[in-house]
Design an enzyme around this catalytic site. Sequence first.
Site, PDB file in Angstrom:
ATOM      1  N   HIS A 266      -1.626   0.834  -1.427  1.00  0.00           N
ATOM      2  CA  HIS A 266      -0.200   0.671  -1.745  1.00  0.00           C
ATOM      3  C   HIS A 266       0.667   1.199  -0.597  1.00  0.00           C
ATOM      4  O   HIS A 266       1.455   2.130  -0.764  1.00  0.00           O
ATOM      5  CB  HIS A 266       0.138   1.385  -3.055  1.00  0.00           C
ATOM      6  CG  HIS A 266      -0.530   0.767  -4.246  1.00  0.00           C
ATOM      7  ND1 HIS A 266      -1.732   1.229  -4.748  1.00  0.00           N
ATOM      8  CD2 HIS A 266      -0.181  -0.296  -5.016  1.00  0.00           C
ATOM      9  CE1 HIS A 266      -2.080   0.487  -5.794  1.00  0.00           C
ATOM     10  NE2 HIS A 266      -1.173  -0.446  -5.976  1.00  0.00           N
ATOM     11  N   ASN A 267       0.531   0.567   0.545  1.00  0.00           N
ATOM     12  CA  ASN A 267       1.200   1.018   1.757  1.00  0.00           C
ATOM     13  C   ASN A 267       2.171  -0.048   2.273  1.00  0.00           C
ATOM     14  O   ASN A 267       2.440  -1.041   1.601  1.00  0.00           O
ATOM     15  CB  ASN A 267       0.155   1.371   2.823  1.00  0.00           C
ATOM     16  CG  ASN A 267      -0.866   0.253   2.996  1.00  0.00           C
ATOM     17  OD1 ASN A 267      -0.516  -0.936   2.997  1.00  0.00           O
ATOM     18  ND2 ASN A 267      -2.133   0.606   3.135  1.00  0.00           N
ATOM     19  N   PHE A 268       2.689   0.142   3.479  1.00  0.00           N
ATOM     20  CA  PHE A 268       3.698  -0.773   4.022  1.00  0.00           C
ATOM     21  C   PHE A 268       3.127  -2.172   4.247  1.00  0.00           C
ATOM     22  O   PHE A 268       3.827  -3.174   4.082  1.00  0.00           O
ATOM     23  CB  PHE A 268       4.262  -0.207   5.330  1.00  0.00           C
ATOM     24  CG  PHE A 268       5.359  -1.043   5.932  1.00  0.00           C
ATOM     25  CD1 PHE A 268       6.546  -1.274   5.243  1.00  0.00           C
ATOM     26  CD2 PHE A 268       5.215  -1.613   7.191  1.00  0.00           C
ATOM     27  CE1 PHE A 268       7.568  -2.047   5.793  1.00  0.00           C
ATOM     28  CE2 PHE A 268       6.221  -2.386   7.746  1.00  0.00           C
ATOM     29  CZ  PHE A 268       7.397  -2.596   7.044  1.00  0.00           C
ATOM     30  N   LYS A 269       1.873  -2.266   4.631  1.00  0.00           N
ATOM     31  CA  LYS A 269       1.263  -3.589   4.823  1.00  0.00           C
ATOM     32  C   LYS A 269       1.139  -4.336   3.493  1.00  0.00           C
ATOM     33  O   LYS A 269       1.278  -5.560   3.442  1.00  0.00           O
ATOM     34  CB  LYS A 269      -0.099  -3.456   5.507  1.00  0.00           C
ATOM     35  CG  LYS A 269      -0.011  -3.213   7.013  1.00  0.00           C
ATOM     36  CD  LYS A 269      -1.383  -3.193   7.656  1.00  0.00           C
ATOM     37  CE  LYS A 269      -1.267  -3.215   9.186  1.00  0.00           C
ATOM     38  NZ  LYS A 269      -0.512  -2.088   9.722  1.00  0.00           N
ATOM     39  N   HIS A 270       0.858  -3.601   2.412  1.00  0.00           N
ATOM     40  CA  HIS A 270       0.845  -4.235   1.085  1.00  0.00           C
ATOM     41  C   HIS A 270       2.249  -4.722   0.732  1.00  0.00           C
ATOM     42  O   HIS A 270       2.415  -5.826   0.206  1.00  0.00           O
ATOM     43  CB  HIS A 270       0.346  -3.240   0.041  1.00  0.00           C
ATOM     44  CG  HIS A 270       0.545  -3.704  -1.378  1.00  0.00           C
ATOM     45  ND1 HIS A 270      -0.124  -4.777  -1.925  1.00  0.00           N
ATOM     46  CD2 HIS A 270       1.370  -3.236  -2.365  1.00  0.00           C
ATOM     47  CE1 HIS A 270       0.255  -4.955  -3.186  1.00  0.00           C
ATOM     48  NE2 HIS A 270       1.165  -4.037  -3.469  1.00  0.00           N
ATOM     49  N   HIS A 306       8.914  -2.786  -4.064  1.00  0.00           N
ATOM     50  CA  HIS A 306       8.247  -2.644  -5.361  1.00  0.00           C
ATOM     51  C   HIS A 306       7.264  -1.487  -5.469  1.00  0.00           C
ATOM     52  O   HIS A 306       6.935  -1.061  -6.575  1.00  0.00           O
ATOM     53  CB  HIS A 306       7.533  -3.956  -5.717  1.00  0.00           C
ATOM     54  CG  HIS A 306       6.187  -4.100  -5.092  1.00  0.00           C
ATOM     55  ND1 HIS A 306       6.012  -4.420  -3.756  1.00  0.00           N
ATOM     56  CD2 HIS A 306       4.935  -3.947  -5.603  1.00  0.00           C
ATOM     57  CE1 HIS A 306       4.731  -4.474  -3.488  1.00  0.00           C
ATOM     58  NE2 HIS A 306       4.044  -4.184  -4.581  1.00  0.00           N
ATOM     59  N   GLN A 467     -14.007  -7.330  -9.533  1.00  0.00           N
ATOM     60  CA  GLN A 467     -13.210  -8.530  -9.332  1.00  0.00           C
ATOM     61  C   GLN A 467     -13.474  -9.645 -10.335  1.00  0.00           C
ATOM     62  O   GLN A 467     -12.550 -10.380 -10.683  1.00  0.00           O
ATOM     63  CB  GLN A 467     -13.450  -9.085  -7.910  1.00  0.00           C
ATOM     64  CG  GLN A 467     -12.807  -8.245  -6.817  1.00  0.00           C
ATOM     65  CD  GLN A 467     -11.318  -8.076  -7.009  1.00  0.00           C
ATOM     66  OE1 GLN A 467     -10.874  -7.125  -7.637  1.00  0.00           O
ATOM     67  NE2 GLN A 467     -10.550  -8.989  -6.486  1.00  0.00           N
TER      68      GLN A 467
END
Length: 554
Positions: A266-270, A306, A467
Amino acid sequence: MSRIHDMATKTIYFTVNGRPEQAEFPVDCPSLDVKELFRSAAEAGPNDILKLYNPRGSIINISPALEPNSPHSCYKLEVVAADCNSEPLGVELAGALGFDLSAMEKRLRGLEKKIFFEASEAPAVVFEMKKQVDLFREKLESVEHLSWLGLFKDLSEGTPKPSPFYHKRTLHKTRKECEHVREKFLQMRHVTSTRFFFFSRISEEVRQYLKTPTFDNWQWEDAEIMVLLQFMYTDLDFISTFNIEPEVLQQFLFEVYRRYNNIPFHNFKHCFCVTQMMYGLIWLTDLRTKMDTIDLLIMLTSAVCHDLDHKGYNNAYQINARTELALRYNDISPLENHHCAVAFEILEKPQNNIFRNLPADQYKRIREGIIKCILATDMTKHNEILNKFKSILPAFDFTNKDHKDVLMMILIKVSDISNEARPMEVAEPWLDCLLQEFYNQSDVEKLEGLPVTPFMDRDKVTKPSSQTGFIRFVLLPLFIELANLFPCLEQHIIDPVRKALDYYTEMEKALEREKQNRAQSESVSKSKETAVSAQSTSDVHTDAGGRASKQDAQ
């Protein structure tokens, strides 16, 4: 309106821990898939036992033959955790690591007896071996080692190497880190050409690529990602329509970057991936001709904000650990409420406020829309939102505000969990990152004595098992309903997800075969060890008997 699937279905209403749920499946659905559906709803691990009770309190079988019921006559689903106390923890972990402590101890005792009879006393090396075995058992049974032993590392490594996310980097970005990215970001406005960027524009190739779900985020640095985000706002005409000053947009994006933490998933790339998918869906579905521009601005900005200040622990942990966020928001979507609060904390400063030139009524509409969209990303609201969308779908009206509000929530939900719609070389590394975060949380839950989130437990969850159920019972039903409104999306997001399901299903089967082969191999090895140990004991008794007879004769 054409629908992708039109088949007879059965709806079952039930509760899990007092939480109302409902399961919908085709009448000819395989029994295993029905059980997996209930397992997914209960967030249970593959080894947990599910019990379903009818309103009279009798246990009933989870199968396609379940009698349909109503919300007023709910079944009750209970999860019984797999028995983890059948043998000492050290033995269980040693087995997982490929060691048989019992056989090692038996063999050591046999050798000790043999040496004693032959040499009258045990050499120091035997006592050293016993000491090493005892230390090994103590290490296995120590709770402090659970978090790294669960990684199944080679014990010869000694002290475990720190995770690149949780130890080498601070949770919050450092000032030096931020200044470096900010400098690169601002330089890109002035340099005539750098990589794919040109003065005030991006190459046509990248522009078109950016509108597709196949976009590969791993090729882009954080500063470049900020330029791409700025381009999205420009390309959708937000800059001119809402009088957003470029310098303010840049400062806003930088503050957003700064407030995403250094965690695996849950980082900036996400944040960028979710925003890029939202941007792509806007173009693929031609929403610019169907919805107001202000609604598109709400959705894109909601995607950007978000998961602001996410620290890598989900709502269940927040509530069980009674964190500050859970207390502040009374256990109601603590993370999503926090993400909203941080977003408007950023926008509260004039230098960051991209909405500062808008009239009060428009700002109010934007604020309400962003809050509604971000709160919709709480997965506990998933069924409620999806069912509402399904109920309005047959008569969907783009001029109906309530219909559009639900669609906006569906679009951000799809964007938020859309990684499996991307090429496998892009999607699979994201799954690895997500599992890092999941496993870390379950390790912390064990250490703190909190309920362990089943789908995060490294002892129960594998990469493919994490998954298959999620894709089958969460992703596909959601994506299919959106594609019923926009049939053009089937090739873009549904076909890739079906391929991902096939990929992880085959991986799961391969792991199961490997597990069975390993179990057979260990069984054979154990039989051999037992035979050797028995032979050693027999030899010792034979030698002892011979020596006794000799002494009697003398």
